[in-house]
Each structure stands twice: as C-alpha cells, then as structure tokens.
Design a protein around this motif. Structure first.
Motif, PDB file in Angstrom:
ATOM      1  N   THR A 134       0.814  -1.215   0.000  1.00  0.00           N
ATOM      2  CA  THR A 134       0.000   0.000   0.000  1.00  0.00           C
ATOM      3  C   THR A 134       0.847   1.265   0.000  1.00  0.00           C
ATOM      4  O   THR A 134       1.978   1.288   0.506  1.00  0.00           O
ATOM      5  N   PHE A 135       0.276   2.309  -0.578  1.00  0.00           N
ATOM      6  CA  PHE A 135       0.848   3.655  -0.537  1.00  0.00           C
ATOM      7  C   PHE A 135      -0.269   4.621  -0.212  1.00  0.00           C
ATOM      8  O   PHE A 135      -1.410   4.412  -0.611  1.00  0.00           O
ATOM      9  N   LYS A 136       0.092   5.687   0.493  1.00  0.00           N
ATOM     10  CA  LYS A 136      -0.907   6.731   0.764  1.00  0.00           C
ATOM     11  C   LYS A 136      -0.360   8.038   0.225  1.00  0.00           C
ATOM     12  O   LYS A 136       0.773   8.414   0.539  1.00  0.00           O
ATOM     13  N   VAL A 137      -1.123   8.720  -0.599  1.00  0.00           N
ATOM     14  CA  VAL A 137      -0.654   9.990  -1.162  1.00  0.00           C
ATOM     15  C   VAL A 137      -1.699  11.089  -0.963  1.00  0.00           C
ATOM     16  O   VAL A 137      -2.890  10.820  -0.817  1.00  0.00           O
ATOM     17  N   GLY A 138      -1.199  12.336  -0.949  1.00  0.00           N
ATOM     18  CA  GLY A 138      -2.104  13.451  -0.736  1.00  0.00           C
ATOM     19  C   GLY A 138      -1.911  14.599  -1.716  1.00  0.00           C
ATOM     20  O   GLY A 138      -2.757  15.474  -1.820  1.00  0.00           O
ATOM     21  N   THR A 139      -0.784  14.595  -2.436  1.00  0.00           N
ATOM     22  CA  THR A 139      -0.530  15.703  -3.358  1.00  0.00           C
ATOM     23  C   THR A 139      -0.315  15.186  -4.773  1.00  0.00           C
ATOM     24  O   THR A 139      -0.061  14.003  -4.977  1.00  0.00           O
ATOM     25  N   LYS A 140      -0.369  16.126  -5.699  1.00  0.00           N
ATOM     26  CA  LYS A 140      -0.208  15.776  -7.107  1.00  0.00           C
ATOM     27  C   LYS A 140       1.163  15.136  -7.376  1.00  0.00           C
ATOM     28  O   LYS A 140       1.249  14.066  -8.004  1.00  0.00           O
ATOM     29  N   SER A 141       2.220  15.768  -6.861  1.00  0.00           N
ATOM     30  CA  SER A 141       3.563  15.256  -7.161  1.00  0.00           C
ATOM     31  C   SER A 141       3.767  13.872  -6.544  1.00  0.00           C
ATOM     32  O   SER A 141       4.385  12.992  -7.137  1.00  0.00           O
ATOM     33  N   ASP A 142       3.216  13.685  -5.361  1.00  0.00           N
ATOM     34  CA  ASP A 142       3.323  12.401  -4.680  1.00  0.00           C
ATOM     35  C   ASP A 142       2.573  11.317  -5.455  1.00  0.00           C
ATOM     36  O   ASP A 142       3.061  10.186  -5.609  1.00  0.00           O
ATOM     37  N   LEU A 143       1.412  11.685  -5.958  1.00  0.00           N
ATOM     38  CA  LEU A 143       0.593  10.737  -6.718  1.00  0.00           C
ATOM     39  C   LEU A 143       1.348  10.276  -7.968  1.00  0.00           C
ATOM     40  O   LEU A 143       1.439   9.076  -8.247  1.00  0.00           O
ATOM     41  N   ILE A 144       1.918  11.234  -8.688  1.00  0.00           N
ATOM     42  CA  ILE A 144       2.656  10.903  -9.914  1.00  0.00           C
ATOM     43  C   ILE A 144       3.864  10.021  -9.589  1.00  0.00           C
ATOM     44  O   ILE A 144       4.123   9.032 -10.265  1.00  0.00           O
ATOM     45  N   LYS A 145       4.551  10.380  -8.514  1.00  0.00           N
ATOM     46  CA  LYS A 145       5.730   9.605  -8.102  1.00  0.00           C
ATOM     47  C   LYS A 145       5.362   8.150  -7.781  1.00  0.00           C
ATOM     48  O   LYS A 145       6.021   7.205  -8.210  1.00  0.00           O
ATOM     49  N   LYS A 146       4.285   7.972  -7.043  1.00  0.00           N
ATOM     50  CA  LYS A 146       3.894   6.620  -6.624  1.00  0.00           C
ATOM     51  C   LYS A 146       3.384   5.806  -7.816  1.00  0.00           C
ATOM     52  O   LYS A 146       3.597   4.597  -7.891  1.00  0.00           O
ATOM     53  N   LEU A 147       2.722   6.463  -8.756  1.00  0.00           N
ATOM     54  CA  LEU A 147       2.255   5.747  -9.954  1.00  0.00           C
ATOM     55  C   LEU A 147       3.453   5.229 -10.753  1.00  0.00           C
ATOM     56  O   LEU A 147       3.435   4.116 -11.267  1.00  0.00           O
ATOM     57  N   GLU A 148       4.481   6.040 -10.835  1.00  0.00           N
ATOM     58  CA  GLU A 148       5.729   5.632 -11.506  1.00  0.00           C
ATOM     59  C   GLU A 148       6.333   4.427 -10.790  1.00  0.00           C
ATOM     60  O   GLU A 148       6.707   3.447 -11.415  1.00  0.00           O
ATOM     61  N   LYS A 149       6.369   4.532  -9.477  1.00  0.00           N
ATOM     62  CA  LYS A 149       6.983   3.483  -8.654  1.00  0.00           C
ATOM     63  C   LYS A 149       6.253   2.147  -8.829  1.00  0.00           C
ATOM     64  O   LYS A 149       6.895   1.095  -8.915  1.00  0.00           O
ATOM     65  N   THR A 150       4.933   2.194  -8.880  1.00  0.00           N
ATOM     66  CA  THR A 150       4.171   0.945  -8.970  1.00  0.00           C
ATOM     67  C   THR A 150       4.467   0.200 -10.262  1.00  0.00           C
ATOM     68  O   THR A 150       4.318  -1.009 -10.324  1.00  0.00           O
ATOM     69  N   LYS A 151       4.894   0.915 -11.291  1.00  0.00           N
ATOM     70  CA  LYS A 151       5.202   0.252 -12.562  1.00  0.00           C
ATOM     71  C   LYS A 151       6.354  -0.732 -12.419  1.00  0.00           C
ATOM     72  O   LYS A 151       6.487  -1.669 -13.192  1.00  0.00           O
ATOM     73  N   LYS A 152       7.200  -0.484 -11.415  1.00  0.00           N
ATOM     74  CA  LYS A 152       8.356  -1.367 -11.220  1.00  0.00           C
ATOM     75  C   LYS A 152       8.069  -2.465 -10.187  1.00  0.00           C
ATOM     76  O   LYS A 152       8.907  -3.328  -9.960  1.00  0.00           O
ATOM     77  N   LEU A 153       6.914  -2.430  -9.574  1.00  0.00           N
ATOM     78  CA  LEU A 153       6.590  -3.398  -8.529  1.00  0.00           C
ATOM     79  C   LEU A 153       5.555  -4.407  -9.018  1.00  0.00           C
ATOM     80  O   LEU A 153       4.866  -4.158 -10.002  1.00  0.00           O
ATOM     81  N   THR A 154       5.474  -5.543  -8.329  1.00  0.00           N
ATOM     82  CA  THR A 154       4.401  -6.480  -8.670  1.00  0.00           C
ATOM     83  C   THR A 154       3.249  -6.295  -7.684  1.00  0.00           C
ATOM     84  O   THR A 154       3.450  -5.977  -6.512  1.00  0.00           O
ATOM     85  N   GLY A 155       2.050  -6.522  -8.195  1.00  0.00           N
ATOM     86  CA  GLY A 155       0.841  -6.336  -7.409  1.00  0.00           C
ATOM     87  C   GLY A 155       0.562  -7.544  -6.533  1.00  0.00           C
ATOM     88  O   GLY A 155       1.351  -8.483  -6.522  1.00  0.00           O
ATOM     89  N   PRO A 156      -0.540  -7.521  -5.834  1.00  0.00           N
ATOM     90  CA  PRO A 156      -1.509  -6.435  -5.807  1.00  0.00           C
ATOM     91  C   PRO A 156      -1.022  -5.223  -5.007  1.00  0.00           C
ATOM     92  O   PRO A 156      -0.352  -5.372  -4.001  1.00  0.00           O
ATOM     93  N   ILE A 157      -1.383  -4.051  -5.515  1.00  0.00           N
ATOM     94  CA  ILE A 157      -0.988  -2.797  -4.891  1.00  0.00           C
ATOM     95  C   ILE A 157      -2.236  -1.945  -4.665  1.00  0.00           C
ATOM     96  O   ILE A 157      -3.124  -1.923  -5.517  1.00  0.00           O
TER      97      ILE A 157
END
Lengths: 190, 162
Positions: A134-157
């Motif tokens: 899990t990730f928790k985000v609250g801002t635009k930049s954080d959201l974009i960063k975490k979306l990028e990060k998930t591309k390198k990880l395996t789910g479920p996320i």
C-alpha cells in the motif's frame, strides 16, 4: 504522506487516467465513473454504473484471467467500505497485475456528501493487514511519483489517494451498459 | 440430493467447459463443493455479491463461470443481479441451494424459502429445479443459456432436515 493541497476527485482521476494510458480501468459507480467518462473516455474503461462496492471484485476476476494485462480499479472510500471482504480475497489470491486506486474524500459524495468512517479508520492499514502493498498519497507530485513506482513493482498494490470534497460534478455516463461491456471485451482482445 | 449425483454434476459441468466455480458454501450443495475443492477449482468468497463481481470479471474475459450460494445469499444478491448481471447481460450460471423448501426447516429459512420461487420469477431470471432425475438435461439447458449470453439459475431443493 507529504503535506500539501489535496486534489479534488476529478483532478486526481485525470492525472491517473493519463498516466496509465491504455490500461483497462474498472470504475466504481457514482461520480467516479462519471468523472472518468468526462476526462478520459476509452473502450478499455468499464463503467460499473450499479452494484455499489463491486468494482474491486470485477477487477480481481479480470486480473486472474488476463495475466498479461495490468488492471486498474478506480474505487471510492464508500465503495470499498461496502465490500471490505474484497481486500481479503485480493490479498489471498495475489494477482500481480492488479492496482487498486482508492480516491478517498471520506464521504458519499454522489448521495449528498454524507460522511464515511474512512477518516477514523485508515483504509490503507486495512489493506496492509490483508497483505497488499500500500501507498498513501495526498498531493499531485506524490501521486505521480507513486504511480511511476508501482510500474516497477508487482501487485496487488493499493494506492490510497486522499482528496478533498468538491461541488464539481460530471455528466452521467451516456453509453448503454451492453455497449460498455462489448467495447470493453473487444479492448481486452487487443 | 445424493452425494454421488452432486459430484457427477460438478464433473459434468467442468467437462463442458465451465472454468470457474465461485461462491459462499451451502450445506445443500456440500458434495458439489467438496468435489470442486478436491480438484482445486473452487474460489470461496466473503459474500455472494463478491462472488458475482469476480465471476463477472471472469465472464468479461470469456471464461465461463458458475456462482454457488444458498437462497439466503441469493436474497443478498438481488441488487447485484439486477444492476450488474442483468443490466450488462452477463452470462453466468447460479447454483442455489433452497433452504426452507420443507416447511419444518430451521426458523431462519422458512420465510425466505417460501418466497424463493416468486422472488426469482419477479426478477425474470430463468431457472430450473435440478433433481436426481433431470440433472443432465438441466445442466445442458444452463450451458446452452450461457452460450447464448444469458444468465440463468439451477435450484437444488433441500429435501431433508438435520
């Protein structure tokens, strides 16, 4: 979660939808589907206009049967609270290709903004107990960063996106449900 | 319904290309589920609606699916059936154990058991009561239904009291 100005739902949906390009999305009923329809309509969006709570289950069924595609669930806090058991089933079956995005404004916005309890019990901690990353985000930049990060990880996320309430509403999904289904199924074949 | 018939029904459906069996367990369907568990083909969910949701995702992937439940769970599922399965015309087979068929069943099953036939008719969900005699014909009917992209239900009467 870094501090900053929270996005409103429609902004957050636009950011995610654009970032994940053609990947299939299963969008929960209410304003979630309506916003997605308005900001980024495409055949690989499944708008679940009824059956509140079940977007994550539909997404699980799809992910288990199409291992080569990555499925995104666009859920709301009210929706997830109606089907919390889904986190257990996802956590047990562990589809690597499932990313569950929960847009959390702690309210049932499409029925008039009544409160949900996601302010008092954090949904990401519930998901973590179900062994979901899990990730928790609250801002635009954080959201974009975490979306990028998930591309390198395996789910479920699960990404919990804290958003603010807003009076802005989108038009209803103006496509016949059977048409939504057929074009979605067609998109899976590509 | 006898254990060996329930097992044969499971084997027959899997032989005829039903790929997914999901739901919430029911004692009326005990041996059907047992056979599926033995073959590692059963996905047990937390609620009946959840099973329907997952099965819809599988059906959208053109993977034929069956959802099993007790009739109490069928009552839980009404909104999901009308606003998802029927609205989007998703082909699914529901296998429903009918508690409260006998009037001396446990008290919690009596009322919902009594209205079960009316409930399914008012929903316009095509169904057949599946028995030890007609099981193969009923299964073929259901398989044909989903081939034609229609949802349908098979109902098993609980004909004993424990």
């Amino acid at each position: 979660m870094s501090k900053g100005i929270l996005l409103i739902r429609k902004e957050a949906i636009k950011i995610v939808a654009e970032k994940i390009s053609d990947n299939p999305i299963i969008a929960a009923n209410g304003y979630l589907s309506r916003d997605l329809y308005e900001v980024c309509d495409k055949p690989s969006n499944f708008y679940m206009i009824g059956s509140m709570g079940l977007a994550s289950s539909i997404g699980l069924g799809l992910a288990l049967k199409n291992r080569k595609k990555t499925f995104y669930i666009f859920d709301g806090d009210g929706n997830l609270l109606m089907n919390l058991g889904s986190l257990i089933t996802i956590g047990v079956h562990k589809p690597k290709n499932l990313i569950h995005i929960v847009f959390d404004n702690s309210s049932h916005e499409s029925t008039g903004g009544q409160p949900t309890e996601s302010k008092n019990i954090q949904l990401d901690s519930v998901a973590r107990s179900a062994k979901i990353k899990t990730f928790k985000v609250g801002t635009k930049s954080d959201l974009i960063k975490k979306l990028e990060k998930t591309k390198k990880l395996t789910g479920p996320i699960l990404i919990l996106v804290k958003i603010s309430k807003s009076k802005k509403t989108s038009k209803r999904v103006n496509i016949e449900p059977t048409k939504i289904k057929l074009r979605f199924m067609e998109s899976l074949r590509n | 319904m006898k254990p060996n018939i329930q097992k044969r029904i499971f084997d027959y459906l899997i032989k005829n290309k039903i790929q997914n069996f999901l739901g919430v367990p029911d004692s009326t369907l005990k041996y059907f589920i047992e056979q599926g568990l033995k073959k590692n083909k059963i996905l047990i969910t937390t609620r009946e609606e959840e099973a329907i949701g997952i099965a819809v995702g599988m059906a959208l992937s053109q993977s034929p699916s069956l959802v099993f439940m007790q009739n109490a769970g069928f009552a839980n599922s009404i909104s999901t059936i009308t606003s998802l399965v029927q609205l989007y015309e998703i082909p699914l087979i529901f296998l429903i154990g009918w508690r409260g068929y006998l009037k001396n069943d446990a008290p919690e099953h009596v009322k919902i058991g009594k209205v079960q036939p009316k409930l399914i008719e008012i929903l316009d969900l095509d169904y057949k009561i599946i028995t030890e005699k007609n099981w193969k014909v009923s299964c073929n009917w259901a398989l044909k239904k989903i081939q034609n992209q229609k949802p349908c239900a098979l109902i098993v009467k609980r004909d004993f009291v424990d």
